[in-house]
Design a protein around this motif. Structure first.
Motif: not given
Length: 163
Positions: A47-48, A50, A81, A83, A96-101
Motif C-alpha cells: 500500500t506504499a 518507501t 500521498d 508522507g 513513505e508515500i501512501t498509494l491512494k485507492k
C-alpha cells in the motif's frame, strides 16, 4: 433494448504500470551521476512506496523522477500521498508515500450530490468504495462523465463497467 444504462466511478490504478515505473526510478537512481553514490532505495510495498536516501536534495530528485515516470505510464499524480520525511539511522532520510485507492465515503457523497444537483434523470448510489451511476439514456451518462471530469476531486477517478 435495455431499460437502464450504468457505469461505476472508481479510484484505482494499474499496479503493473506502477511496478514498471518504480523499476525505472530504481534504474535511473543507479545510473544518474548525481544519485548513484547516495545508496538510495525505492521499495514498492502493498500500500506504499518507501524511499530511503541521504539528503533532502536527493529526495526531491527522486520525487521528480517518480512523478515523471508515473505520468509517462498514465498514472495519475493523485494516487501519491507523500508522507512526512523522517530521520533514519546514519544521517539518512526515509519517506513513505501512501498509494491512494478507492473513494472515501466523504468524496463519494460529494460526487453523488453533484450528480443529483446537476442531473434530474440520473441516479447515483454509493457502493462500497465506488459510485454507481444509472440513467435511461446514454447521453445523460456521457454528460455526467464530463461533469465529474471537470470537478476537482482529491483522488484519481476512472469510469468503468459502462453498459
Amino acid at each position: 433494448m435495455a431499460s437502464n444504462f450504468s457505469f461505476d466511478i472508481v479510484s484505482d490504478f494499474d499496479r503493473q504500470e506502477l511496478v514498471n515505473a518504480i523499476d525505472q526510478v530504481v534504474r535511473d537512481t543507479k545510473s544518474r551521476y548525481d544519485l548513484k553514490d547516495t545508496q538510495t532505495t525505492v521499495e514498492l510495498g502493498e500500500t506504499a512506496i518507501t524511499i530511503n536516501t541521504d539528503s533532502d536534495m536527493t529526495l526531491q530528485a527522486i520525487h521528480g523522477i517518480l512523478r515523471e515516470k508515473a505520468a509517462k505510464r498514465n498514472l495519475s499524480q493523485k494516487i501519491f500521498d507523500f508522507g512526512k520525511v523522517e530521520s533514519a539511522s546514519g544521517n539518512r532520510l526515509r519517506q513513505e508515500i501512501t498509494l491512494k485507492k478507492g473513494i472515501s465515503q466523504d468524496i463519494a457523497k460529494e460526487i453523488s450530490k453533484l450528480i443529483r444537483d446537476e442531473f434530474k434523470k440520473v441516479q447515483a448510489s454509493i457502493q462500497g468504495d465506488a459510485v454507481r451511476v444509472t440513467a435511461k439514456a446514454k447521453d445523460d451518462l456521457q454528460a455526467v462523465i464530463q461533469k465529474v471530469k471537470e470537478g476537482d476531486f482529491p483522488v484519481a477517478l476512472q469510469f468503468t463497467n459502462y453498459r
